[in-house]
Write an enzyme that holds these catalytic residues in place. Structure first.
Site, PDB file in Angstrom:
ATOM      1  N   CYS B  27       0.835  -1.206   0.000  1.00 46.12           N
ATOM      2  CA  CYS B  27       0.000   0.000   0.000  1.00 46.12           C
ATOM      3  C   CYS B  27       0.866   1.251   0.000  1.00 46.12           C
ATOM      4  O   CYS B  27       2.084   1.177   0.060  1.00 46.12           O
ATOM      5  CB  CYS B  27      -0.919   0.012   1.210  1.00 46.12           C
ATOM      6  SG  CYS B  27      -0.039   0.133   2.752  1.00 46.12           S
ATOM      7  N   CYS B  30       3.373   1.608   2.722  1.00 43.59           N
ATOM      8  CA  CYS B  30       4.590   0.796   2.543  1.00 43.59           C
ATOM      9  C   CYS B  30       5.563   1.563   1.648  1.00 43.59           C
ATOM     10  O   CYS B  30       6.752   1.694   1.944  1.00 43.59           O
ATOM     11  CB  CYS B  30       4.292  -0.533   1.841  1.00 43.59           C
ATOM     12  SG  CYS B  30       2.967  -1.497   2.543  1.00 43.59           S
ATOM     13  N   ASP B 479      -0.742  22.265 -35.235  1.00 41.64           N
ATOM     14  CA  ASP B 479       0.149  22.775 -36.258  1.00 41.64           C
ATOM     15  C   ASP B 479      -0.433  22.317 -37.586  1.00 41.64           C
ATOM     16  O   ASP B 479      -0.980  21.223 -37.670  1.00 41.64           O
ATOM     17  CB  ASP B 479       1.545  22.180 -36.039  1.00 41.64           C
ATOM     18  CG  ASP B 479       2.480  22.600 -37.131  1.00 41.64           C
ATOM     19  OD1 ASP B 479       2.577  23.811 -37.370  1.00 41.64           O
ATOM     20  OD2 ASP B 479       3.092  21.721 -37.762  1.00 41.64           O
ATOM     21  N   ASP B 693       4.503  18.052 -35.043  1.00 39.90           N
ATOM     22  CA  ASP B 693       5.511  16.994 -35.156  1.00 39.90           C
ATOM     23  C   ASP B 693       6.619  17.231 -34.145  1.00 39.90           C
ATOM     24  O   ASP B 693       6.890  18.362 -33.750  1.00 39.90           O
ATOM     25  CB  ASP B 693       6.025  16.870 -36.596  1.00 39.90           C
ATOM     26  CG  ASP B 693       7.004  17.946 -36.955  1.00 39.90           C
ATOM     27  OD1 ASP B 693       8.161  17.836 -36.528  1.00 39.90           O
ATOM     28  OD2 ASP B 693       6.600  18.900 -37.647  1.00 39.90           O
ATOM     29  N   ASP B 697       8.382  21.207 -34.205  1.00 43.58           N
ATOM     30  CA  ASP B 697       7.565  21.915 -33.229  1.00 43.58           C
ATOM     31  C   ASP B 697       8.013  21.666 -31.790  1.00 43.58           C
ATOM     32  O   ASP B 697       7.276  21.982 -30.855  1.00 43.58           O
ATOM     33  CB  ASP B 697       6.095  21.495 -33.373  1.00 43.58           C
ATOM     34  CG  ASP B 697       5.538  21.859 -34.735  1.00 43.58           C
ATOM     35  OD1 ASP B 697       5.910  22.933 -35.235  1.00 43.58           O
ATOM     36  OD2 ASP B 697       4.766  21.072 -35.297  1.00 43.58           O
TER      37      ASP B 697
END
Lengths: 32, 806
Positions: B27, B30, B479, B693, B697
């Protein structure tokens, strides 16, 4: 409330205080 | 000496990062404990522990602390740790984790099964004991559910095993004590060892609650077994709670088992990717073809792939043609045609023809390995919302212990009968019902399932933070080139200026040849279109001299002795070249969505000293993607504002926007202007996603709140961007945002219910319903509720696997 009841209440408050001290105060002190 | 000392004093602290596999964490508490322990170690600069990936990433100074010491520190907290071999690939790490997970599952199955069986035995044995003391004081079992169950079992047992009721109660209690001690020491041992090591480090976690709860019930029962007279003298039945202890442990282990099983499913997407890697490749070496293990393939090897086979490693086709199914990596369902020169990706499936290809990237550099690594890192990352869960679980356990103590004291004082028994059962129920695990699991399981779901759709989300931020987006900036349009522009028109030196069809060819000669040195998509067209037309290109490229404007250089300038209106304006003679033609072409590229050259073919003058223009058009309009519609339906950015002039941009259905367009933007535009939108308080891209960019992707790099297949290696849309389909942007919103909704739901569960469950366990309804919760029911709460959180996250995002 009987004497035993008072004893349990006081012990309970002390235990809660200790738990919070041990995990929050003492734990943080050690972490610093 | 002085110099050496100075050098040493000013030398920056060394930094190394290591990933240590950690086992046994269940958990958030822990995980927080292991993390705190590592952060406390001298020499550790940063430590981040991940609950789902079971790893600790530690940045440390190797002069102050060794990796062995870090492993030792983790072990001292009660968890398992060992150093992973340094050369391990992402595949090997995943396989090792799968093995460890399978082993953990097997162990949990055995322990949970045996404990459940022993729990039933303990319940049967405890029945005659309960009846034996039923006449003393009042019945202590006020949980209606358990009360009914015991009544029914008592009736049934009296008929089937009547002799059990004749056995001496002390003997039965002693037998139960032995069974319980065995279950605690074997199946539940880790609860106690971990609770103890946590306690020594001033920490508390789920194990602490289980250890105190079951430990208190066991000690009480032992006292009742050894000295029943003490209780009887005070009018209290010396009830024992051995069966409760055994069943609590069994139910919690069963919960852990179900949780571990569900967690295994959360990483199934990653496992599916690892399984894509074929084990052998058919390699041709020295004219001999042989199947060799994929690990022994070297760069440059010629590999043969037949129809239906999986492509073993990345490479480039030498001969043959085929259609390749890349859906497992890009999410694109249509097979992609491949010819010589095209790149193929390891792990994809060759559908139609056989081909031979040359191996290029291998091992950890391969596309598949990079995707696996990216996903593994993403699944292991933490979403900011996790901090809330961490803060709560950090204080949760000590607070619950305090509530349990208060419950004990209140019951002891207030109960009319059997106060000690009531106080004990209520406080044990409080400890057992409280579940910090549910809160700890909500975020990491959702992140894990969502990133896996994204990968199946061809969307790589690089971490929990990106996932969370994508859910808050209100503006999407696209873009134009490569996102809204295909990104593969083609030359459509060549127009000569009547005032220029060129004329006729030969003049058009020469204009194209000269422009292409300049553009061979440029990487801009428009330049590539011009060069491609010239090459396709069989033109012999010159080698440019004195080449100058001007970002976002164009390029200039000398072809032979002739100065040629190729670029947009801005480029021409900067060089004081009048584009007036072609203004009409440019406007007409732009209105059709075509980009005019002006070409100017020295006025005389003989290289006379006159400055360059406009000779003509080349129109280049980039077709709008077939899915662009639908993508924009989807984004708009999500309530998002859509903006298109482009370096093109306004008319061209407007034409493209019209075709794609975009109404906000910012045209004539230079690459650095894209960053400015995003910053401006952010200044208006908008949360912006930029889709572009990953290479051109990159700065804009970095500036945006969420950068989405769009690419296809092998290009996904793009480092920029928080999200990679591998399919190259703009609709993926809408899917990514929708997936992210659903993930955040699921996470918040899980956190909310986990919180509500604890807020409601703890008071009920403490006996809040008793004054009005006479209802008390037994610790056994509390343990079942606790197990159920963590399982339901993981199951809720698993729903994301089927969430509708399209």
């Amino acid at each position: 409330m009987s004497g035993v009841d008072w004893l349990v209440v006081v012990a309970g408050i002390a235990a809660i205080a200790w738990v919070n001290w041990y995990f929050f105060v003492a734990g943080n002190d050690r972490r610093r | 000496m002085t110099v050496g000392a100075d050098a040493l004093a000013t030398r920056p602290a060394a930094r190394e990062t290591i990933r240590i596999p950690v086992t046994g964490m269940t958990c958030a508490a822990c995980q927080a404990r292991v993390q705190r322990t590592l952060q406390r170690e001298p020499g550790v600069q940063d430590a981040s522990v991940n609950l789902m990936m079971h790893t600790a990433a530690v940045t440390y100074d190797p002069r102050s602390v060794s990796p062995d010491r870090l492993v030792e520190a983790i072990r001292e907290t009660g968890y398992g740790a060992s150093l992973a071999p340094p050369e391990r690939s992402a595949f090997a790490e995943q396989e090792a984790r799968d093995r460890a997970q399978a082993e953990e599952l097997r162990e949990l199955r055995v322990k949970a099964g045996a404990s459940l069986a022993l729990g039933v035995v303990a319940m049967v044995l405890s029945m005659p004991l309960m009846m034996a003391y039923a006449h003393v004081g009042m019945g202590t079992r006020t949980d209606p559910l358990l009360h009914r169950l015991t009544e029914w079992m008592d009736g049934a047992l009296g008929g089937v095993l009547p002799w059990l009721y004749t056995v001496e109660p002390g003997l039965l209690a002693a037998g139960l004590m032995v069974i319980t001690a065995f279950v605690m020491g074997w199946a539940g041992r880790h609860f106690y060892t971990r609770a103890w090591s946590a306690f020594r480090h001033h920490s508390a976690d789920m194990n602490t609650l289980i250890a105190i709860g079951t430990g208190a019930a066991f000690i009480y029962s032992v006292v009742a077994t050894v000295a029943p007279g003490f209780f009887l003298a005070r009018g209290i039945a010396p009830d024992v709670y051995y069966e409760a202890v055994v069943i609590i442990i069994a139910l919690i282990l069963t919960g852990n088992l179900l949780e571990a099983r569900a967690k295994t499913r959360t990483s199934s997407a990653l496992r599916a990717l690892v399984d894509l890697r074929p084990s052998t490749a058919r390699v041709a070496r020295d004219g001999v073809e042989a199947d060799v293990p994929v690990e022994s393939v070297i760069r440059g090897d010629a590999i043969l792939v037949r129809p239906g086979e999986r492509i073993p490693v990345d490479g480039e086709i030498i001969s043959g043609e085929s259609a390749v199914d890349e859906s497992m990596l890009t999410g694109e369902s249509m097979p992609v045609d491949k010819r010589p020169g095209d790149a193929v990706i390891g792990g994809t499936i060759n559908r139609s023809g056989a081909f031979r290809y040359r191996a290029t990237t291998l091992g950890a550099d391969s596309v598949l390995a990079r995707i696996v690594k990216l996903m593994r890192d993403a699944q292991g990352s933490r979403a900011p919302i996790q901090r809330l869960a961490d803060r709560i679980s950090g204080i949760f356990v000590p607070v619950v212990i305090s509530i349990a103590i208060a419950t004990f004291a209140i019951w002891f004082v207030a109960a009319d009968t059997a106060p000690a028994v009531r106080a004990m059962t209520a406080s044990v129920a409080v400890l057992i019902i409280a579940c910090p695990c549910a809160m700890g699991l909500a975020v990491p399981t959702a992140v894990m399932v969502a990133t896996g779901r994204g990968a199946a759709l061809g969307i790589l989300i690089k971490g929990g933070e990106a996932l969370q931020r994508a859910g808050d987006i209100d503006t999407v900036v696209l873009d134009k080139t490569g996102t809204v349009t295909e990104g593969r522009p083609a030359v459509t028109d060549v127009v000569l200026a009547s005032t220029g030196v060129l004329s006729g069809s030969d003049g058009e060819i020469e204009l194209l040849r000269l422009a292409a000669s300049i553009e061979t040195s440029s990487e801009h998509p428009l330049a590539e279109a011009i060069v491609r067209r010239a090459t396709e037309d069989g033109l012999v290109l010159g080698i440019p001299d004195a080449f100058v490229s001007s970002t976002g404007r164009g390029a200039a250089g000398r072809v032979g002795r002739l100065l040629v300038v190729v670029g947009n209106q801005r480029m021409m304006a900067e060089r004081e070249i009048d584009v007036g003679p072609l203004a009409g033609a440019a406007a007409r072409l732009a209105a059709e969505g075509k980009t005019p590229v002006y070409v100017a050259m020295d006025g005389g073919r003989d290289g006379s000293a006159k400055g360059p003058a406009l000779s003509g223009l080349i129109a280049v058009a980039d077709p709008v993607k077939a899915t662009a309009r639908e993508a924009i519609d989807r984004l708009r339906r999500l309530g998002l504002r859509v903006v298109m950015l482009t370096g093109d002039d306004e008319r061209t941009a407007a034409a493209v926007a019209r075709q794609a259905g975009i109404d906000t367009v910012v045209a004539g933007v230079l690459p650095e202007g894209k960053v400015e535009e995003i910053r401006r939108l952010q200044g208006e308080g908008r949360v912006v996603a930029m889709v572009g891209d990953g290479i051109n960019d990159a700065p804009a992707l970095a500036q945006a709140d969420v950068g989405m790099a769009i690419g296809t297949g092998a290009e996904i290696a793009a480092e920029a961007g928080d999200v990679v849309l591998m399919r190259g389909d703009p609709r993926s942007a809408a899917q990514a945002i929708r997936l992210s919103r659903q993930t955040m909704r699921t996470t918040k739901q899980s956190l909310f219910w986990a919180f509500v569960y604890n807020v409601v469950g703890i008071p009920i366990a403490a006996g809040a319903l008793y004054p009005h309804f006479g209802l008390l919760l037994s610790p056994v029911i509390a343990s079942a509720a606790m197990a159920l709460s963590s399982v339901s959180v993981v199951t809720n996250s698993l729903r994301l696997r089927r969430a509708a995002v399209s």
